[in-house]
Design a protein around this motif. Structure first.
Motif, mmCIF file in Angstrom:
data_model
loop_
_atom_site.group_PDB
_atom_site.id
_atom_site.type_symbol
_atom_site.label_atom_id
_atom_site.label_comp_id
_atom_site.label_asym_id
_atom_site.label_seq_id
_atom_site.Cartn_x
_atom_site.Cartn_y
_atom_site.Cartn_z
ATOM 1 N N ARG A 1 1.726 1.627 -3.266
ATOM 2 C CA ARG A 1 0.999 2.447 -4.178
ATOM 3 C C ARG A 1 0.930 3.980 -3.846
ATOM 4 O O ARG A 1 0.944 5.114 -5.107
ATOM 5 C CB ARG A 1 -0.694 2.085 -4.063
ATOM 6 N N GLU B 1 0.753 -1.326 -0.003
ATOM 7 C CA GLU B 1 -0.090 -0.278 -0.025
ATOM 8 C C GLU B 1 1.043 1.415 0.288
ATOM 9 O O GLU B 1 0.274 2.590 -0.696
ATOM 10 C CB GLU B 1 -1.052 -0.503 1.164
ATOM 11 N N ARG C 1 1.560 -6.631 -17.813
ATOM 12 C CA ARG C 1 0.958 -5.706 -18.833
ATOM 13 C C ARG C 1 0.926 -6.043 -20.410
ATOM 14 O O ARG C 1 -0.420 -6.034 -20.828
ATOM 15 C CB ARG C 1 0.689 -4.402 -19.176
ATOM 16 N N LEU D 1 -3.417 5.686 -10.437
ATOM 17 C CA LEU D 1 -3.104 4.684 -10.776
ATOM 18 C C LEU D 1 -2.727 4.339 -11.709
ATOM 19 O O LEU D 1 -1.941 4.712 -12.591
ATOM 20 C CB LEU D 1 -3.170 3.374 -9.768
ATOM 21 N N VAL D 2 -4.381 4.686 -12.999
ATOM 22 C CA VAL D 2 -4.094 4.260 -14.340
ATOM 23 C C VAL D 2 -3.064 5.454 -14.327
ATOM 24 O O VAL D 2 -2.451 4.917 -16.264
ATOM 25 C CB VAL D 2 -5.583 4.282 -14.269
ATOM 26 N N MET E 1 -8.053 -5.788 -12.019
ATOM 27 C CA MET E 1 -8.919 -5.365 -13.681
ATOM 28 C C MET E 1 -8.770 -6.391 -14.418
ATOM 29 O O MET E 1 -10.800 -6.643 -15.007
ATOM 30 C CB MET E 1 -7.846 -4.636 -14.110
ATOM 31 N N GLN F 1 -9.248 3.647 -9.209
ATOM 32 C CA GLN F 1 -8.071 4.580 -9.837
ATOM 33 C C GLN F 1 -7.823 5.275 -10.676
ATOM 34 O O GLN F 1 -6.629 4.480 -11.240
ATOM 35 C CB GLN F 1 -7.019 3.405 -9.302
ATOM 36 N N ARG G 1 -1.421 -6.932 -8.948
ATOM 37 C CA ARG G 1 -2.181 -6.660 -8.369
ATOM 38 C C ARG G 1 -3.555 -6.099 -8.272
ATOM 39 O O ARG G 1 -4.744 -6.102 -8.729
ATOM 40 C CB ARG G 1 -2.445 -6.642 -6.391
ATOM 41 N N TYR G 2 -3.240 -4.480 -9.554
ATOM 42 C CA TYR G 2 -4.024 -4.173 -9.864
ATOM 43 C C TYR G 2 -4.417 -4.781 -10.769
ATOM 44 O O TYR G 2 -5.807 -4.759 -11.352
ATOM 45 C CB TYR G 2 -3.667 -2.413 -9.964
ATOM 46 N N VAL H 1 2.472 -3.727 -6.162
ATOM 47 C CA VAL H 1 1.243 -3.101 -6.668
ATOM 48 C C VAL H 1 0.616 -3.375 -8.381
ATOM 49 O O VAL H 1 -0.608 -3.160 -8.315
ATOM 50 C CB VAL H 1 1.882 -1.943 -6.681
ATOM 51 N N LEU H 2 1.782 -3.666 -9.265
ATOM 52 C CA LEU H 2 0.984 -3.280 -10.802
ATOM 53 C C LEU H 2 0.516 -4.607 -10.533
ATOM 54 O O LEU H 2 -0.832 -4.979 -11.415
ATOM 55 C CB LEU H 2 2.327 -3.710 -11.808
#
Length: 201
Positions: A10, A7, A118, A102-103, A59, A99, A54-55, A51-52
Motif C-alpha cells: 500500500r 502494508e 472494482r 489511495l483513492v 469500503m 485514505q 482489502r480496501y 491491497v485493493l
C-alpha cells in the motif's frame, strides 16, 4: 509477515504509483528480501491486488451498513429518499477522506475492467440500491436496475471528484446538493409509491 507485505504494498503504491511499484521496492519497504516476499506472493500484482481487495471489502462493508441502516426511510414514502441518501453519502465521503491518497491512485491508475474487482464492487452496490427500490414498490425490473446504475455511477463520480479535486466547497453544502440531486431523481421516479416505469412526468 503477510500483513507487513500488504502494508508495504500500500505504501509503495501510494508513493510510487502502480507503474513505479515493484517487488523489490515492496520488499524493501517491508524490511525483507525479495526472496522472502516470493514465499507469500508470486509478484507485485498479487500484492497490489490484495491491497485493493482489502480496501474495497472494507469500503463495501461500510457503505452497505450505512445504506441498510438508513433503509427504514425508504419505506416511509412521506419522508422521501433524502434521509437514506444523505446517510449513505456521508458514510462514503467519510471512508474516502480516511485514505484519499489511495483513492487517487485507484481512480487515476487502476482502470475498472469489466470483470475486475472494482466493477464487482460497483455491481454489488447496484444490487443493494435496486433491491431497495424494488422493495418500495418498483415493478419494472429493467427501469429499477437502470435507476440504480445511474445513481451509483453518479454518486461514485461526484464523491471521488470531490476527494481528488479538493474544491473550495463546504462538505455539508456538498452533501446538501448531492442529496438533493440523488433523492430528487429517485423521488421523481415514484408515482403512488412505486417506481414509475414510463419515466418522470
Amino acid at each position: 509477515m503477510v500483513e507487513r507485505i500488504v502494508e508495504a504494498g500500500r505504501e509503495v503504491l501510494v508513493t510510487r504509483g502502480y507503474d513505479g511499484a515493484s517487488t523489490n521496492r515492496i520488499a524493501a519497504a517491508a524490511g525483507i528480501s525479495p526472496g522472502s516476499l516470493y514465499q507469500y506472493f508470486p509478484g507485485k500484482d498479487a500484492v497490489l491486488a490484495e491491497v485493493l481487495d482489502r480496501y474495497l471489502d472494507a469500503m463495501e462493508a461500510r457503505v452497505s451498513r450505512a445504506f441498510l441502516d438508513a433503509l427504514g426511510g425508504l419505506h416511509a414514502p412521506e419522508a422521501g429518499t433524502a434521509p437514506a441518501v444523505r446517510a449513505t453519502l456521508e458514510a462514503l465521503l467519510d471512508a474516502f477522506a480516511e485514505q484519499p491518497d489511495l483513492v487517487r491512485v485507484i481512480a487515476e491508475q487502476l482502470p475498472r475492467a469489466p470483470g475486475g474487482r472494482r466493477a464487482a464492487f460497483a455491481r454489488r452496490i447496484d444490487d443493494l440500491v435496486a433491491t431497495a427500490l424494488l422493495s418500495r414498490g418498483g415493478t419494472d425490473t429493467g427501469t429499477v436496475r437502470a435507476a440504480a446504475w445511474t445513481v451509483v455511477r453518479t454518486v461514485e463520480h461526484l464523491t471521488t471528484s470531490y476527494v481528488l479535486e479538493s474544491p473550495d466547497l463546504d462538505r455539508d453544502v456538498l452533501l446538501d446538493e448531492l442529496t438533493a440531486l440523488v433523492s430528487g431523481y429517485l423521488d421523481a421516479r415514484w408515482s403512488g409509491g412505486r417506481v414509475a416505469s414510463d419515466g418522470p412526468s
